[in-house]
Structures are given as structure tokens and as C-alpha cells.
Design a protein around this motif. Structure first.
Motif, PDB file in Angstrom:
ATOM      1  N   ARG A   1      48.922  35.509  46.627  1.00 36.67           N
ATOM      2  CA  ARG A   1      47.880  35.380  45.610  1.00 36.67           C
ATOM      3  C   ARG A   1      47.502  33.906  45.418  1.00 36.67           C
TER       4      ARG A   1
ATOM      5  N   THR B   1      40.876  38.052  44.715  1.00 38.99           N
ATOM      6  CA  THR B   1      42.322  37.852  44.848  1.00 38.99           C
ATOM      7  C   THR B   1      43.094  39.011  44.224  1.00 38.99           C
ATOM      8  N   SER B   2      42.669  39.437  43.047  1.00 40.58           N
ATOM      9  CA  SER B   2      43.375  40.500  42.333  1.00 40.58           C
ATOM     10  C   SER B   2      43.336  41.814  43.102  1.00 40.58           C
TER      11      SER B   2
ATOM     12  N   ALA C   1      45.288  41.587  46.517  1.00 40.31           N
ATOM     13  CA  ALA C   1      46.729  41.515  46.258  1.00 40.31           C
ATOM     14  C   ALA C   1      47.267  42.859  45.778  1.00 40.31           C
TER      15      ALA C   1
ATOM     16  N   SER D   1      55.214  43.815  40.169  1.00 44.08           N
ATOM     17  CA  SER D   1      53.897  43.175  40.224  1.00 44.08           C
ATOM     18  C   SER D   1      53.173  43.301  38.889  1.00 44.08           C
TER      19      SER D   1
ATOM     20  N   LYS E   1      51.666  35.584  34.796  1.00 45.36           N
ATOM     21  CA  LYS E   1      50.453  34.964  35.314  1.00 45.36           C
ATOM     22  C   LYS E   1      49.672  34.294  34.182  1.00 45.36           C
TER      23      LYS E   1
ATOM     24  N   GLU F   1      48.594  30.420  39.164  1.00 45.71           N
ATOM     25  CA  GLU F   1      47.312  31.085  38.895  1.00 45.71           C
ATOM     26  C   GLU F   1      46.944  30.992  37.416  1.00 45.71           C
TER      27      GLU F   1
ATOM     28  N   GLU G   1      42.920  42.403  34.759  1.00 48.25           N
ATOM     29  CA  GLU G   1      43.593  42.404  36.055  1.00 48.25           C
ATOM     30  C   GLU G   1      44.776  43.364  36.049  1.00 48.25           C
TER      31      GLU G   1
ATOM     32  N   GLN H   1      45.328  46.566  38.491  1.00 50.46           N
ATOM     33  CA  GLN H   1      46.569  46.797  39.233  1.00 50.46           C
ATOM     34  C   GLN H   1      47.108  48.196  38.956  1.00 50.46           C
TER      35      GLN H   1
END
Length: 914
Positions: free
Chosen positions: A482, A513-514, A517, A570, A578, A598, A608, A612
């Protein structure tokens, strides 16, 4: 039937020399416990210098639905399948002879134990031999007493009170004319000496097929087949693992497509498929008693729990959708989002680069779309839903305990663990050490000494920690990805302040990126799962638990620890790490000394986290359902295609079942694991994704029918097993419920922006800190974005592309003093107010929810009064029927003896008549 077999006897004499060639038996240091030798003396009988008993050979009688031996009288309780050794071409001749010898000895010992065997050659493949096993009445009675199996004494005479909602639930129940309700009986552990006290109308039906199969499997698991160095080798599992037998299973009673042609067969499999597994029944209640009757208590308790969990999810899903709709309908009233999208406010705010060198300055308005979406999830409805879910999970667990207690009584598993569960054959086989029991002061056999047990525990604990650290290492790899890929996306998706590309609204470097990843994380999770499953099984096998329940509980704990870290790590990173330790543009914090940490969007990391969760929960559900349907279906299609002659020949029931898929040694373990992982997603992170219960509800409604479809159509019939409850999953669920309160409080406090907004509204929008005359959210964005002087960039952090504008400052997400202040770039007073409010919120929310949970747990008893009355009534009847009858018999016998003694005394001392 017995025959002379000189070749086998000669082979038996060379047993020790030939056994040394086998790799699969190197680890067998096996003996049978003396206790079992006392109970079942024939366990230790290996034919030596005598004839071997062999099965009776018969031809198939062209009755495809027959469940009986050729005589039509003896029921088939189990089927063993092996490949004719004389037709095998894949092994050496000496290996084939050894396999044949072991099989013949094993079958002879089965006959010595009282079982009756009948062998038939395959219709489709002449190399396959099917050995059908029947347990006569005497064998069933003997082993029912050994296994403490509960059987009916008399009809249950307690009146059942009908629920007030009985008329409503009848709409969703299976038609009682199709699947008739099971008769309720009071039961007691079977004893042959009290046979007359049990409710026996017909010897052929007193032991139902599931109980008969369980008894036969108990015998199959303990009968020996070879001896090496005075150590006995035994059990059908070993023979299956070494390939001597290809399969061992009880029979389905009919095809799932149509009723049996045998009028005496109840066609329970067909009824289960039509009234339970078929997709048309997706809104119907499950026939749990019928499932338990056919598959046993272990399968029944799983579907009972899954159905109960799904029903409870309905309430959570309705409330979750309501909170989502509240956020959706009020999104236009979101002042801070309007400020982000306003060209006069957000359009004039230039943000600092979020990475070193490659990143450039960017305009706040590019996060307009994400801020609108965030308004849907980061609303006051989410707070209400998080509190509701903390209470919902308590109601779910407490009411499940009550339901489980009812099933324990109805399915005769109340005292199962204490009385009925047997030691695992693998444990018995390793019992080579003698110790003295501290309670009974009797000698007993154990598989290892106290020192050996410590060594095993140390090794297993170390292995568990090693693999958990390995999982964490994979998570760190995702984090490094990430951090590094953000640089690439920042340079490729170049952000220009004056750009107007429509794609920029949605495809920001943070979003790209999110999403990537999350997808990579999902793929890594699914790949690592297969590795960790094998590792957990190996560690548990090495531990050597005593009973099957102990084995499954130990494996459950390990697997859940692995999966917990694998699936949730995660999410924990995004939620709690994060964007929390990033420093400021003049002094950023670096990960591993190389990668800059980040940062979150100006609206926070909540969106985000929602992304996820949606990818993992949705992707996992789709992947598992496709896998559960396609894998067994494709395997069975390949098996049917390879037997091309099937459509031209009449095939017996046992051969149909052989071509189905085996259920696996762990049964429905992976289904439990899948649902508990889902339960974690539904409860642990529900504050960020209120639609999670709805997705779980839709998945579970499908999951119940898919699991039922698999069992009834794609898999061989499982060996029925007892289960008192859902085992180690219960404390795991309770642990998740406790942890969920903490995680949701932390998500609302530290991941969402709800607390900073409240602090601003009530304290910093009005004097002395604010300039507005009334409480308002206007100016919130400006107050939460700190100012940084471009001239204060370090050389290694300074953007490579120069700033073309006239502004000398940029903004970043934090609460710090501006440049020129005596405490520049230090946290300001707003920051400390927010921290205090967050900590106060966590303490208040946790204590309120935990207090409510405690009250609910105290008020709702684990066992209902109705169930307690039934248990007391059953114990009373058991005592009355079994023990008082014994006392009456003793009194009657003693009375006769006393009468004889008195009469004898009278005749001795009575004076003679003259």
C-alpha cells in the motif's frame, strides 16, 4: 462362513519381517486399552493357526433400491469398498499380498465380533468389491449398552404449551402430512438386563438406521487387522488411509430424485431433498427433528444453530437498512461535505502532498464524491446501530443457549459427554504408559508421561505462535504494498489543481490504492487458508486429544486463531492504525525507515474500511458458495462420465453412493468456521458497514439450502455422530461479542469523524473558540485542516514538481498550530478536547453496553422452566422404571428365600405328632 486359507496362515508367520517394509506403519505404536479388552474380549482376537472367516459371496439381485442383504431380511448397516488385489496393477505382488492378508484378517475379526458380511462384485467396475455389513440384534444390544446410548422408555406425557405465534409459524413449517412429527419419548441409557422396561414394539425398528450405523462404525473403528511386535493395529480409518479399503460409509435410503421402489423404505433422503434442500424452500423452516433422525445430532445441531442465527439476523438487517437509509436520505444535509464540494471553500484549499518527491499538491474538491459517500455511513444512525448490535449479539447468544438446552433434552444429549462419548481409537492406540489415577487409585494407560505432555504442549504452542507471526508478516507485506504503490498511483494519476477530468472524481490515488490492496488482501487470504488448515490439523494430530470432542475443540481454537488474524488483520490496520501516526508534512513518520506512513482522506478512513469489508465479505460469500456448489458437482460429473455404462445397467444403491463424494473427516467444521468468521465481520466492524447484516442474511438463506443440497445430493451419507452443543464455537462467539463492543466504540471514536464534529459543534463553533453566534457546523473543514508553510519542507520530502501558484502554504489533515505560532506544528487545544471526548465516549459506551449485556444475561436463564421440568420428569421415570423395578425384584426374591427359611425352621423345630 469359514474356509481354509493356507496362504494367509503362511503369510501370518512372516508378519514381522514384511511389516518393516511399510512406510505408513512406521509410526504405529498401538495397543488397545485393557478396559476395552475386558468389555469386548473379541477386540484382541487375531486368527492364528486357525481358519479365517470370510464374507458370503452373492451376485447383485437387480433390485436397485434394496437396503438389505440378498435374503431381503438383514438390513445393510454399513458398506466397505475395496479393489480386488488380484486385479491391482499399481503395487508390487508382495504389497498386494500383505494388503489382502490384512483385509481378510480384519473381515474375519468383524465376523468374530458378531457382524454379518456379504460381498458383491461391482456392476460397473469388476475390480471393485462391495462388502455389506449387518449388525444382528444381540450385537446392537451389547454395544448400545457399552456406548451408553439412550433409547425410549415410554411416551412423553408432559403437555406442550403451544406458542401464541403458532398459527404464524405454521405458514413456514413443513407440511406435517409429508414429514410427520417425531414421537416424543422419555429415554434412558440402554441396559440389556432392563430390556423389558424399554419401549420395544418391533426389534427391527427399535434401533433406527442412524443408531445402527453409529454402532457398526464404533465396532469398525476398534477391530484389529494385524500385530507387530505384540502391538495391535486396528481400525477402519487406518485401513482407509493405507488404501486397503477405498471407502466405508452407511447407505442413503433412496435416490434424492424419486421415491424408493421398495415399499418398506420411507425414502427419507427424497423427502429431505424435496422439503428441505430444494431452493423452493428458501423461506421455510427446517425440519430439524427429521434432519437429526437421518444424519445424527452433530449435523442437526449445526443446521439448528445456522437457522437460529439467520432468523436473528433478520432483526439486525432491518435495523441496519434503516440506519443506512437514514444516512442516505440525510446526506444532502451534511454541511462538511458541502464545504468540501463548494468551489469557494474546498476549491480554494490546496492540500499538501501525501508522499515524498513523486506526489504533488492537490485540490480538496477531488474528494467531493468520497465525502458524499462517507456522509451515508458516518452518521448518527451508525452510532445507534453500533449500540443496537452490542445488545443484539447478547440476545442472540442468550436465546441460543435456551434453544440449545431444549435440543439437548429433545435429542437425548444432556449427559452425553459424561456418559456416552468414547475415547478416540488414535488415542487408545498410543496408550503405552501406565499411571495411577489420583481419584480411583487405579492404574490406567495414557499415551505420554507428564514430561512428554509438557514437550508436546510447548512444541504445539510454539508452532501456533510461529504461524500467527507468519500471517502477520503477510499483512505487513500488504501494508508495504500500500505504501509503495501509492507513490506509483500518485505519479500516474497526476493531480493538477486546475484539471477538470471526470475520472479524477472517482479514481484518486487513495481510492486506487485501497481497492487494489483490498483485492490483493482477499486473494492472499484465500490462498493462505489452505496452508493454515493443513498446519492446524498436523498440530492437533500431534497433540493427540482423548475424545473426538476434545479433538474438534482443539482444532477449532487453532483454526480460528489463524483465520482471525488472516481475515481481520487488514481491517484492524485500516480502522486503528492507518492515518494515526503520520506526523506532519515537515516531519513525516516512516514505516521501516523507508516508506512514509499512509494518510487518510480529509473525511477519515471510515469509507476505506467500508470498502475493505464489502470486498472481503461479499467476495468471500461468492467464492465459498461457488466453491461449495461447483467442486462436488464437477467431481461427481467426472465420476459419472467415467462410468459410461451406468445408463445401460441396473446399479445398486451402494454403488450409486460410492460414486458420491466423501464428506471428509472434519464433517461440517469448515461450514462452522465460515459462519463464525462471517459473524465476526457482522459484529466487530458493523459501525463502518451497517449493511453487513443484510449481506450476511442473504448469504445465509442461500447457505442453508446449499449445505442441505450438498449433503442430500452430492455427498455420501455421513456416519451419524452425537453432539451436545456447538462445542468450542460457543466461547469463541462469546469472545467476539465482548470484543465487538470495544472495536465498534473505537471505530466511532478514532476512525470516524463523529466525535470531532460533535466537539466542534458544541464547543469550537461558538465563542470563546469560534466566531459563530449559534451552534453550527459551518467552518468545520477549515478548522480541522492545519496550515503548513511550503518553505518548511525538508529536501527529501519536497515535491519534485515546483508549485506554480502564488500561495506559500498548503493544508493537511491534523489539529496543529500554524507556522509562526510559538508552538508551531504542535497539537492545539482542539486536539486535546477531541482526545478527551473520544476517551470519554469509549468509556461511557462500553460501560453502558456491558451493563445492559449483564442485565440481559442475568434476566434470561440458560434453560427454560419447561425444559427443566422435562429433564426432572425423565430422571424420575428412569429411577422409577429401572431402579425401583430392581428393588421389587430383589424384595420378591428375598421374600421367597425368607419364606423358605421360615418354613424350614418350622419343620425342624415343630414337635412331632404322637
Amino acid at each position: 462362513m469359514s474356509v481354509d486359507n493356507q496362504d494367509v496362515l503362511l503369510d501370518l508367520e512372516g508378519e514381522e519381517e514384511e511389516e518393516e517394509e511399510e512406510d505408513d506403519d512406521n509410526d504405529d505404536g498401538e495397543i488397545v486399552l485393557e478396559l476395552n479388552q475386558v468389555i469386548i474380549p473379541t477386540y484382541g482376537t487375531v486368527p492364528d493357526q486357525q481358519n479365517l472367516h470370510t464374507p458370503e459371496w452373492v451376485d447383485f439381485d437387480d433390485k436397485p433400491d434394496s437396503l438389505f442383504f440378498k435374503d431381503g431380511q438383514r438390513r445393510i448397516d454399513f458398506v466397505l469398498v475395496y479393489e480386488d488385489e488380484s486385479k491391482k496393477m499399481t503395487h508390487r505382488r508382495s504389497d498386494r499380498k500383505k494388503q489382502k492378508r490384512k483385509r481378510q484378517v480384519y473381515e474375519s475379526n468383524l465376523i468374530n465380533n458378531g457382524l454379518q458380511l456379504e460381498a458383491t462384485r461391482s456392476v460397473l467396475d469388476e475390480k471393485l468389491i462391495f462388502v455389506k455389513v449387518h449388525a444382528p440384534w444381540e450385537v446392537l444390544c451389547t454395544y448400545a449398552e457399552v456406548m451408553h446410548i439412550k433409547l425410549p422408555l415410554q411416551h412423553n406425557d408432559l403437555k406442550t404449551r403451544k406458542s401464541a405465534f403458532n398459527w404464524f409459524s405454521r405458514l413456514f413449517r413443513v407440511d406435517e402430512n409429508i414429514i410427520k412429527p417425531e414421537q416424543e419419548f422419555f429415554t434412558a441409557p440402554f441396559q440389556k438386563e432392563h430390556l423389558s422396561n424399554f419401549y420395544i414394539q418391533d426389534k427391527d425398528t427399535f434401533f433406527n438406521p442412524a443408531t445402527r450405523s453409529r454402532i457398526v462404525h464404533f465396532i469398525l473403528s476398534r477391530v484389529e487387522y494385524a500385530t507387530k511386535n505384540n502391538v495391535k493395529k486396528f481400525g477402519i480409518n487406518k485401513l482407509l488411509d493405507t488404501g486397503i479399503y477405498k471407502a466405508a460409509f452407511p447407505l442413503h435410503d433412496s435416490s434424492f430424485r424419486h421415491l424408493s421402489t421398495d415399499p418398506s423404505c420411507p425414502s427419507e433422503r427424497y423427502l429431505l431433498y424435496r422439503e428441505w434442500a430444494h431452493p423452493k424452500n428458501i423461506f421455510k423452516l427446517q425440519p430439524l427433528d427429521f434432519i437429526r433422525k437421518y444424519y445424527g445430532e452433530k449435523i442437526g445441531i449445526y443446521f439448528a444453530w445456522l437457522g437460529f442465527y439467520t432468523n436473528m439476523l433478520t432483526v439486525a438487517a432491518v435495523v441496519g437498512v434503516g440506519c443506512f437509509l437514514y444516512g442516505y436520505l440525510t446526506r444532502d444535509n451534511c454541511t462538511w461535505s458541502q464545504e468540501v464540494c463548494d468551489p469557494n471553500i474546498g476549491g480554494n484549499i490546496i492540500m499538501c502532498p501525501q508522499c515524498d518527491r513523486a506526489c504533488t499538491y492537490w485540490n480538496l474538491t477531488i474528494t467531493c464524491e468520497s465525502s458524499k459517500k462517507l456522509c451515508i455511513f458516518d452518521s448518527y444512525g451508525t452510532l445507534v446501530f453500533a449500540v443496537f448490535m452490542g445488545i443484539w449479539v447478547t440476545f442472540f447468544l442468550e436465546f441460543w443457549k435456551r434453544r440449545q438446552a431444549e435440543l439437548e433434552y429433545e435429542w437425548d444429549t444432556v449427559e452425553y459427554l459424561e456418559q456416552e462419548e468414547q475415547v478416540r481409537p488414535e488415542y487408545e492406540a498410543r496408550c503405552t504408559h501406565v499411571v495411577k489415577n489420583e481419584i480411583t487409585q487405579q492404574e490406567e494407560h495414557v499415551p505420554y508421561t507428564a514430561c512428554g505432555k509438557c514437550v508436546r504442549m510447548t512444541f504445539c504452542t510454539s508452532a501456533i505462535f510461529f504461524w500467527i507471526l507468519l500471517i502477520i508478516a503477510s499483512v505487513v507485506g500488504i501494508i508495504v504494498y500500500r505504501l509503495s504503490v501509492f507513490l506509483a498511483f500518485s505519479s500516474k494519476l497526476s493531480q493538477h489543481v486546475n484539471g477538470t477530468e471526470a475520472l479524477r472524481k472517482y479514481l484518486t490515488p487513495q481510492t486506487a490504492t485501497s481497492v487494489t490492496a483490498s483485492l490483493i488482501s482477499f486473494i492472499v487470504i484465500m490462498i493462505l487458508n489452505t496452508v493454515y488448515e493443513k498446519v492446524a490439523i498436523l498440530i492437533t494430530d500431534f497433540e493427540l486429544p482423548r475424545t473426538q470432542t476434545d479433538y474438534e475443540n482443539s482444532l477449532t481454537t487453532k483454526m480460528f486463531l489463524f483465520q482471525f488474524v488472516n481475515y481481520y488483520s487488514s481491517c484492524f490496520y485500516i480502522a486503528f492504525f492507518k492515518g494515526k501516526f503520520v506526523g506532519h508534512p515537515g516531519s513525516p513518520v516512516y514505516w521501516l525507515g523507508k516508506y512514509r506512513n499512509e494518510e487518510c482522506d480529509p473525511g477519515g478512513c471510515l469509507l476505506e474500511l467500508t470498502t475493505q469489508l464489502a470486498i472481503i465479505v461479499g467476495g468471500k460469500a461468492i467464492w465459498n458458495n461457488i466453491q461449495e456448489v461447483l467442486v462436488p458437482l464437477v467431481k461427481n460429473l467426472i465420476g459419472r462420465h467415467s462410468a459410461a455404462a451406468r445408463s445401460e445397467k441396473v446399479v445398486p444403491r451402494w454403488e450409486h453412493d460410492y460414486h458420491l463424494q466423501p464428506i471428509g473427516k472434519l464433517g461440517l467444521f469448515y461450514e462452522y468456521l465460515e459462519m463464525v468468521i462471517q459473524f465476526g465481520f457482522v459484529t466487530l466492524f458493523v459501525a463502518s458497514f451497517p449493511l453487513a447484516p443484510l449481506l450476511a442474511l442473504m448469504n445465509n438463506m442461500l447457505e442453508i439450502r446449499l449445505d442441505a443440497w450438498k449433503l442430500t445430493t452430492q455427498f455420501r451419507r455421513m456416519v451419524p455422530q452425537k453432539a451436545q452443543d456447538i462445542g468450542a464455537w460457543q466461547p469463541i462467539l462469546q469472545g467476539i461479542a465482548i470484543l465487538a463492543v470495544v472495536t465498534n466504540a473505537l471505530i466511532i471514536a478514532f476512525t470516524s469523524d463523529m466525535i470531532p464534529r460533535l466537539v466542534y459543534y458544541w464547543s469550537f463553533s461558538v465563542p470563546p473558540y469560534g466566531s459563530h453566534s449559534t451552534y453550527t457546523m459551518e467552518g468545520y473543514i477549515n478548522s480541522t485542516l492545519s496550515v503548513f508553510s511550503i518553505s518548511d519542507f525538508k529536501n527529501e520530502s519536497k515535491p519534485s514538481s515546483p508549485w506554480l501558484g502564488k500561495q506559500t502554504t498548503c493544508r493537511y489533515r491534523d489539529l496543529r498550530y500554524p507556522p509562526g505560532h510559538q508552538h508551531q506544528y504542535e497539537h492545539n487545544i482542539y486536539y486535546w478536547h477531541v482526545i478527551a471526548a473520544k476517551l470519554a465516549f469509549i468509556i461511557v459506551m462500553e460501560h453502558v453496553i456491558y451493563f445492559v449485556k449483564f442485565i440481559i444475561s442475568y434476566v434470561i436463564p440458560d434453560v427454560s422452566e419447561k425444559t427443566k421440568s422435562k429433564v426432572k420428569r425423565e430422571k424420575y421415570l428412569t429411577q422409577k422404571l429401572l431402579h425401583e423395578n430392581d428393588l421389587k425384584g430383589v424384595k420378591k426374591t428375598m421374600g421367597k428365600i425368607a419364606d423358605k427359611i421360615i418354613k424350614g425352621a418350622d419343620s425342624t423345630f415343630r414337635p412331632k405328632d404322637e
